[in-house]
Write a protein that holds these residues in place. Structure first.
Motif, PDB file in Angstrom:
ATOM      1  N   GLY A   1       0.818  -0.843   0.531  1.00 25.29           N
ATOM      2  CA  GLY A   1      -0.163  -0.218   0.136  1.00 25.29           C
ATOM      3  C   GLY A   1       0.476   1.078   0.146  1.00 25.29           C
ATOM      4  N   SER A   2       0.407   2.621  -0.296  1.00 18.66           N
ATOM      5  CA  SER A   2       0.785   3.203   0.244  1.00 18.66           C
ATOM      6  C   SER A   2       0.321   5.019   0.658  1.00 18.66           C
ATOM      7  N   GLN A   3       0.869   5.556   0.633  1.00 17.44           N
ATOM      8  CA  GLN A   3      -0.291   7.327   1.505  1.00 17.44           C
ATOM      9  C   GLN A   3       0.969   8.569   1.442  1.00 17.44           C
ATOM     10  N   VAL A   4      -0.155   8.869   1.270  1.00 16.25           N
ATOM     11  CA  VAL A   4      -0.114  10.405   1.025  1.00 16.25           C
ATOM     12  C   VAL A   4       0.466  11.520   2.111  1.00 16.25           C
ATOM     13  N   THR A   5       0.853  11.966   3.024  1.00 16.11           N
ATOM     14  CA  THR A   5       0.797  13.166   4.059  1.00 16.11           C
ATOM     15  C   THR A   5       1.394  14.280   3.800  1.00 16.11           C
ATOM     16  N   ASP A   6       0.844  15.015   3.710  1.00 18.07           N
ATOM     17  CA  ASP A   6       0.695  16.960   4.037  1.00 18.07           C
ATOM     18  C   ASP A   6       0.496  17.481   4.799  1.00 18.07           C
ATOM     19  N   LEU A   7       1.720  18.220   5.065  1.00 16.09           N
ATOM     20  CA  LEU A   7       1.734  18.907   6.406  1.00 16.09           C
ATOM     21  C   LEU A   7       2.287  19.932   6.030  1.00 16.09           C
ATOM     22  N   GLN A   8       1.296  20.695   6.441  1.00 20.78           N
ATOM     23  CA  GLN A   8       0.730  22.811   5.750  1.00 20.78           C
ATOM     24  C   GLN A   8       0.984  23.523   7.637  1.00 20.78           C
ATOM     25  N   THR A   9       1.624  24.767   7.499  1.00 16.34           N
ATOM     26  CA  THR A   9       1.504  25.205   8.153  1.00 16.34           C
ATOM     27  C   THR A   9       2.409  26.941   7.855  1.00 16.34           C
ATOM     28  N   THR A  10       1.667  27.668   9.049  1.00 16.97           N
ATOM     29  CA  THR A  10       1.583  28.992   8.870  1.00 16.97           C
ATOM     30  C   THR A  10       1.774  29.537  10.250  1.00 16.97           C
ATOM     31  N   SER A  11       3.542  30.659  10.693  1.00 16.25           N
ATOM     32  CA  SER A  11       3.082  30.822  11.755  1.00 16.25           C
ATOM     33  C   SER A  11       3.823  32.439  12.085  1.00 16.25           C
ATOM     34  N   PHE A  12       3.484  32.559  12.478  1.00 21.28           N
ATOM     35  CA  PHE A  12       3.881  34.544  12.638  1.00 21.28           C
ATOM     36  C   PHE A  12       4.257  34.865  14.245  1.00 21.28           C
ATOM     37  N   GLU A  13       6.049  35.336  14.218  1.00 27.19           N
ATOM     38  CA  GLU A  13       6.118  35.095  15.507  1.00 27.19           C
ATOM     39  C   GLU A  13       6.516  36.990  16.021  1.00 27.19           C
ATOM     40  N   GLU A  14       5.995  37.952  17.140  1.00 25.61           N
ATOM     41  CA  GLU A  14       6.004  39.479  16.912  1.00 25.61           C
ATOM     42  C   GLU A  14       7.740  39.275  17.950  1.00 25.61           C
ATOM     43  N   PRO A  15       8.315  40.096  17.525  1.00 25.28           N
ATOM     44  CA  PRO A  15       9.856  40.557  17.947  1.00 25.28           C
ATOM     45  C   PRO A  15      10.191  40.799  19.423  1.00 25.28           C
ATOM     46  N   GLN A  16      11.241  40.066  20.193  1.00 24.86           N
ATOM     47  CA  GLN A  16      10.932  39.886  21.519  1.00 24.86           C
ATOM     48  C   GLN A  16      10.349  38.834  21.584  1.00 24.86           C
ATOM     49  N   ALA A  17       9.770  37.742  20.664  1.00 19.44           N
ATOM     50  CA  ALA A  17       8.831  36.483  20.643  1.00 19.44           C
ATOM     51  C   ALA A  17       7.482  37.054  22.443  1.00 19.44           C
ATOM     52  N   GLU A  18       7.248  38.550  21.783  1.00 17.09           N
ATOM     53  CA  GLU A  18       6.235  39.246  22.080  1.00 17.09           C
ATOM     54  C   GLU A  18       4.654  38.085  22.471  1.00 17.09           C
ATOM     55  N   SER A  19       4.791  37.064  21.684  1.00 19.74           N
ATOM     56  CA  SER A  19       2.970  36.203  21.004  1.00 19.74           C
ATOM     57  C   SER A  19       3.985  35.555  19.434  1.00 19.74           C
ATOM     58  N   TYR A  20       2.895  34.469  19.376  1.00 19.33           N
ATOM     59  CA  TYR A  20       3.097  33.550  18.315  1.00 19.33           C
ATOM     60  C   TYR A  20       1.975  33.241  18.080  1.00 19.33           C
ATOM     61  N   GLN A  21       1.617  33.197  16.853  1.00 19.24           N
ATOM     62  CA  GLN A  21       0.672  32.793  16.267  1.00 19.24           C
ATOM     63  C   GLN A  21       0.569  31.607  15.005  1.00 19.24           C
ATOM     64  N   PHE A  22      -0.341  30.959  14.950  1.00 19.08           N
ATOM     65  CA  PHE A  22       0.078  29.671  13.629  1.00 19.08           C
ATOM     66  C   PHE A  22      -0.954  29.861  13.997  1.00 19.08           C
ATOM     67  N   LEU A  23      -0.899  28.563  12.652  1.00 18.03           N
ATOM     68  CA  LEU A  23      -1.698  27.767  11.977  1.00 18.03           C
ATOM     69  C   LEU A  23      -1.283  26.305  10.486  1.00 18.03           C
ATOM     70  N   SER A  24      -2.022  25.552  11.843  1.00 18.65           N
ATOM     71  CA  SER A  24      -1.161  24.061  10.846  1.00 18.65           C
ATOM     72  C   SER A  24      -2.645  22.892  10.609  1.00 18.65           C
ATOM     73  N   LYS A  25      -2.065  22.450  10.025  1.00 20.83           N
ATOM     74  CA  LYS A  25      -2.730  21.844   8.644  1.00 20.83           C
ATOM     75  C   LYS A  25      -2.116  20.020   8.789  1.00 20.83           C
ATOM     76  N   THR A  26      -2.691  19.247   9.003  1.00 16.75           N
ATOM     77  CA  THR A  26      -2.101  18.035   8.276  1.00 16.75           C
ATOM     78  C   THR A  26      -3.489  16.983   7.588  1.00 16.75           C
ATOM     79  N   TYR A  27      -3.016  16.977   5.763  1.00 15.03           N
ATOM     80  CA  TYR A  27      -3.754  15.493   5.307  1.00 15.03           C
ATOM     81  C   TYR A  27      -3.475  14.472   4.589  1.00 15.03           C
ATOM     82  N   VAL A  28      -4.169  13.821   4.691  1.00 14.43           N
ATOM     83  CA  VAL A  28      -3.589  12.447   4.969  1.00 14.43           C
ATOM     84  C   VAL A  28      -4.669  11.500   3.214  1.00 14.43           C
ATOM     85  N   ASP A  29      -3.267  11.755   1.968  1.00 15.60           N
ATOM     86  CA  ASP A  29      -4.452  11.211   1.187  1.00 15.60           C
ATOM     87  C   ASP A  29      -5.670  12.102   0.704  1.00 15.60           C
TER      88      ASP A  29
END
Length: 290
Positions: free
Chosen positions: A96-124
């Motif tokens: 068998g076979s499987q395709v995985t697709d990890l997609q992430t975006t993020s934004f980190e403020e100066p001096q690590a004041e805050s961190y915004q993130f979005l992460s999605k994982t697809y399988v087939d």
């Protein structure tokens, strides 16, 4: 096999440890807005071809091929943005076979004041995991506000680092001759509730083995030096019967003096994934007057 990319912190590894393609320019003297060691992050896009490395008979994997794309932008004044995608096709020993697709975006403020993130994982092509939220620094704790997979608030230790914050620490340590770093990292991985413990080992500086030439995507690394770096990621809740922690995975790479990373290896214990640079594009830098 899904554990490789069902684990969103794979992206976090790259963000926090030169991001597999963290590109820097180093100044001749003095500190810049990018970090204490006299360097600043440079916007870029890096592409890596991924393939199966060593494997054990019980791994269940017959073959693996994929591609990783990492885009970085921003500066120490405005903050840092990352877009990351890691697509891999696995072949099972049962055919068998499987395709995985990890997609992430993020934004980190100066001096690590805050961190915004979005992460999605697809399988087939089916969405199987998603996390989205914001983490903010505070004197007593860092506060995480999750929107996906469900709305939830939680607090984490104020000493926990965000990805780019950790990246800068590794570079500063390498340049200063520090060979070992222990740090807890939060990158919004998986359900957005997990903090990973990490250990980073930095080897001795060595001359580049890359040859110059237009046919080499990493030709700009010729004549530079690099540090061999290994980062181990641990899940603090996953102790064995003796109370010891074993790494969830380890990332090894060569971190060049300009920040580019090569010779990538993701080690999951019973198999490894190797990464080779296929393309590297540097973007114009935005002004930062701090």
């Amino acid at each position: 096999m899904q554990r490789v990319l069902m684990n969103g912190s794979v992206a976090g590894v790259f963000f926090a440890t030169a991001a597999i393609a963290g590109v820097f320019s180093w100044e001749a003297s003095g500190a810049t807005a990018g970090g204490k060691g006299g360097y600043k992050l440079v916007p870029h896009r890096a592409v890596y071809d991924m393939k199966l490395g060593e494997k054990e008979d019980n791994s269940g994997i017959a073959g693996l091929a994929g591609r990783m794309v990492y885009e970085f932008s921003g500066n120490a004044c405005d903050g840092y943005s990352v877009n990351f995608r890691f697509v891999t096709r696995f072949q099972n020993t049962d055919g068998g076979s499987q395709v995985t697709d990890l997609q992430t975006t993020s934004f980190e403020e100066p001096q690590a004041e805050s961190y915004q993130f979005l992460s999605k994982t697809y399988v087939d092509q089916e969405l199987v995991e998603e996390s989205r939220g914001t983490a903010k620094a505070g004197a007593e704790a860092k506060t995480v506000e999750l929107k996906e997979p469900s709305e939830k608030s939680l607090k984490i230790n104020p000493e926990v680092m965000f990805p780019t914050e950790h990246l800068l620490k590794i570079l500063d340590s390498a340049e200063s001759g520090v060979s070992f770093i222990a740090a807890d990292i939060y990158d919004g991985a998986e359900t957005g509730e997990k903090v990973y413990s990490t250990t980073t080992v930095i080897g001795a500086k060595a001359p580049s083995q890359v040859e110059a030439g237009p046919e080499n995507p990493d030709a700009s690394l010729a004549g530079l030096h690099y540090w061999p770096v290994t980062v181990a990621y641990f899940d603090p809740t996953d102790e064995d019967a003796t109370g010891e922690l074993t790494p969830v995975y380890q990332l090894s790479f060569w971190l060049y003096q300009n920040g580019v990373s090569g010779h990538l290896t993701l080690d999951y214990g019973d198999f490894t994934i190797k990464g080779k640079m296929a393309a590297l594009e540097l973007y114009d830098e935005s002004d930062c007057n701090r």
